[in-house]
Design an enzyme around this catalytic site. Structure first.
Site, PDB file in Angstrom:
ATOM      1  N   ASP A  54      10.695  -0.567  10.448  1.00  0.00           N
ATOM      2  CA  ASP A  54       9.990  -1.223   9.349  1.00  0.00           C
ATOM      3  C   ASP A  54      10.220  -2.732   9.424  1.00  0.00           C
ATOM      4  O   ASP A  54      11.284  -3.209   9.038  1.00  0.00           O
ATOM      5  CB  ASP A  54      10.510  -0.634   8.034  1.00  0.00           C
ATOM      6  CG  ASP A  54       9.657  -1.022   6.835  1.00  0.00           C
ATOM      7  OD1 ASP A  54       8.640  -1.700   7.013  1.00  0.00           O
ATOM      8  OD2 ASP A  54      10.028  -0.633   5.717  1.00  0.00           O
TER       9      ASP A  54
ATOM     10  N   GLU B  45      19.770  -3.763  12.238  1.00  0.00           N
ATOM     11  CA  GLU B  45      18.901  -4.942  12.204  1.00  0.00           C
ATOM     12  C   GLU B  45      18.419  -5.278  13.607  1.00  0.00           C
ATOM     13  O   GLU B  45      19.231  -5.434  14.516  1.00  0.00           O
ATOM     14  CB  GLU B  45      19.634  -6.127  11.568  1.00  0.00           C
ATOM     15  CG  GLU B  45      20.016  -5.815  10.127  1.00  0.00           C
ATOM     16  CD  GLU B  45      20.340  -7.044   9.303  1.00  0.00           C
ATOM     17  OE1 GLU B  45      20.051  -8.177   9.768  1.00  0.00           O
ATOM     18  OE2 GLU B  45      20.860  -6.875   8.187  1.00  0.00           O
TER      19      GLU B  45
ATOM     20  N   SER C 187       0.826  -1.209   0.000  1.00  0.00           N
ATOM     21  CA  SER C 187       0.000   0.000   0.000  1.00  0.00           C
ATOM     22  C   SER C 187       0.862   1.261   0.000  1.00  0.00           C
ATOM     23  O   SER C 187       0.348   2.372   0.093  1.00  0.00           O
ATOM     24  CB  SER C 187      -0.936  -0.001   1.213  1.00  0.00           C
ATOM     25  OG  SER C 187      -0.177   0.051   2.414  1.00  0.00           O
TER      26      SER C 187
ATOM     27  N   THR D 264      13.286  -5.025  10.845  1.00  0.00           N
ATOM     28  CA  THR D 264      12.902  -6.175  11.667  1.00  0.00           C
ATOM     29  C   THR D 264      12.860  -7.460  10.843  1.00  0.00           C
ATOM     30  O   THR D 264      12.658  -8.539  11.387  1.00  0.00           O
ATOM     31  CB  THR D 264      11.510  -5.950  12.304  1.00  0.00           C
ATOM     32  OG1 THR D 264      10.572  -5.752  11.243  1.00  0.00           O
ATOM     33  CG2 THR D 264      11.521  -4.718  13.211  1.00  0.00           C
TER      34      THR D 264
ATOM     35  N   HIS E 270      14.488  -3.575  -1.198  1.00  0.00           N
ATOM     36  CA  HIS E 270      14.254  -2.396  -0.358  1.00  0.00           C
ATOM     37  C   HIS E 270      15.548  -1.631  -0.103  1.00  0.00           C
ATOM     38  O   HIS E 270      15.574  -0.409  -0.163  1.00  0.00           O
ATOM     39  CB  HIS E 270      13.607  -2.806   0.968  1.00  0.00           C
ATOM     40  CG  HIS E 270      12.106  -2.872   0.879  1.00  0.00           C
ATOM     41  ND1 HIS E 270      11.332  -3.542   1.784  1.00  0.00           N
ATOM     42  CD2 HIS E 270      11.249  -2.341  -0.027  1.00  0.00           C
ATOM     43  CE1 HIS E 270      10.055  -3.427   1.436  1.00  0.00           C
ATOM     44  NE2 HIS E 270       9.985  -2.710   0.354  1.00  0.00           N
TER      45      HIS E 270
ATOM     46  N   LYS F 172       3.367   1.971   2.269  1.00  0.00           N
ATOM     47  CA  LYS F 172       3.741   2.398   3.612  1.00  0.00           C
ATOM     48  C   LYS F 172       5.208   2.801   3.703  1.00  0.00           C
ATOM     49  O   LYS F 172       5.541   3.892   4.169  1.00  0.00           O
ATOM     50  CB  LYS F 172       3.534   1.267   4.634  1.00  0.00           C
ATOM     51  CG  LYS F 172       2.160   0.711   4.722  1.00  0.00           C
ATOM     52  CD  LYS F 172       2.094  -0.473   5.686  1.00  0.00           C
ATOM     53  CE  LYS F 172       2.956  -1.666   5.311  1.00  0.00           C
ATOM     54  NZ  LYS F 172       2.477  -2.376   4.105  1.00  0.00           N
ATOM     55  N   SER F 173       6.094   1.874   3.307  1.00  0.00           N
ATOM     56  CA  SER F 173       7.530   2.117   3.451  1.00  0.00           C
ATOM     57  C   SER F 173       7.968   3.288   2.582  1.00  0.00           C
ATOM     58  O   SER F 173       8.744   4.142   3.027  1.00  0.00           O
ATOM     59  CB  SER F 173       8.323   0.863   3.068  1.00  0.00           C
ATOM     60  OG  SER F 173       7.969  -0.195   3.939  1.00  0.00           O
TER      61      SER F 173
END
Lengths: 168, 168, 168
Positions: free
Chosen positions: B83, B62, B13, B35, B50, B15-16
């Site tokens: 995220d 991380e 959608s 995460t 990403h 978000k990131s």
């Protein structure tokens, strides 16, 4: 005035009914571009029920795959309802076609609407991550396509229980 | 000014992308707390894609499990993007950890952001009730966590096809 | 002043809590119409936990099927919380009852609230199309029912992570 409206919503959220209502507020004839394929009884029944609900100046163009071409053939100034993007995407996935190329072609046409054009699609990404890889890929592709259509649309509506929520 | 923004949305959608866009409007460096765990090829590919999209002053921490500790170690005033919460929750469920204790610890830290902190998470509760008990438990836990984060957030955005809808 | 409020949202989106909060802002006693049936341990545990959260002037009426009758028996002017429509629909589907007739009966009563009446229901149509036909039929029926309730409601709220978004 030409403009692109994108209507997104869950199953039975009233997307098509709202789109048809917007169309019928404009001078006809109204072009209904159907992406559904009557491959089984359930789909045949759905398509039939939808067709019976559309009367008056509606005419239907079937475009399970060749959506960009169907849009190019619509006369200037004519209102168009594309119902729906998720089925078009499903058809291309099942046919093993190149989704990137198909989406690029479609977006090229949608970028320059020649009338009031309304695109309907299903929100499919707000449930639990699906078990099978094909369904995961489908919701990824659908989500990306929705973002791209929303980005070029003049209006974006999100349907909640039959009520349009204007998000753009 | 320190503030907490919560961005919720379905799969793909946007978000990131929206969160990264908000971050890059602020002075860097920008801390990306990931995460995700690269446990299989599909995840590895997602993470890689990403990472390639984030250039410039980004650096990655991380924290598949130790999210509260990771946040505590971020320098004051630095923008942070977490995220995402749903993966963090998944990791703790798979590890058999005490979710109540973990959530309490995380919320303690989120309650006092020391910069612009943005938390991204997946809406997973708007589909049909899942068949299996683990998925049902997961969406219950996710929903409860989302409510608690939204309650303490200064801003809550719900993403619809890449467009942020401000709900708080 | 009598009015009908419809609260729709995903799993664990804070629907019931928000509805209870609205109710407790009104003069009691508050009628809680429960449609849940304690058929297994998971449901029994959920029902029990919900009951413990409701104290004060609450009283509970159980109406897994006979919702219209339960509403007719509520005294004039009394606030009512119906929790929830999706379970009521599930119960009728499992019982093999005529959903069209049941919905018509329910809507007749909801059209003329005799106090502040709040109806809670689950959004279930925003995930991937379910594999099995029963789940598909259920989400179709739920979606249609939601549209009809929303159409006659004075207020429609969509819950996002515990935050009510007013859509009508």
């Amino acid at each position: 005035m030409p403009e692109l409206t994108f209507i997104l919503g869950g199953a039975r959220s009233g997307k098509s009914a709202h789109a048809e209502c917007l169309m019928e507020g404009l001078p006809g004839p109204w072009c209904y571009i159907a992406t559904a394929q009557a491959l089984d009884d359930e789909m045949r029944e759905r398509i039939g029920r939808h067709q019976q609900q559309r009367v008056g100046e509606w005419y239907t163009v079937e475009a399970p795959l060749e959506l960009a071409a169907a849009l190019r053939s619509v006369p200037d100034g004519q209102p168009v309802l594309i119902d729906c993007l998720t089925l078009w995407l499903t058809n291309h996935m099942l046919a093993g076609n190149d989704l990137t190329a198909e989406a690029a072609q479609l977006l090229d046409v949608l970028r320059e609407p020649r009338g009031v054009w309304i695109v309907v699609s299903n929100e499919v990404g707000q449930g639990i991550v699906p078990d099978n890889a094909l369904a995961r890929r489908f919701r990824d592709e659908a989500g990306r396509l929705h973002q791209r259509v929303a980005a070029i649309a003049d209006n974006v509506l999100f349907m909640v229980a039959g009520i349009p929520l204007k998000v753009k």
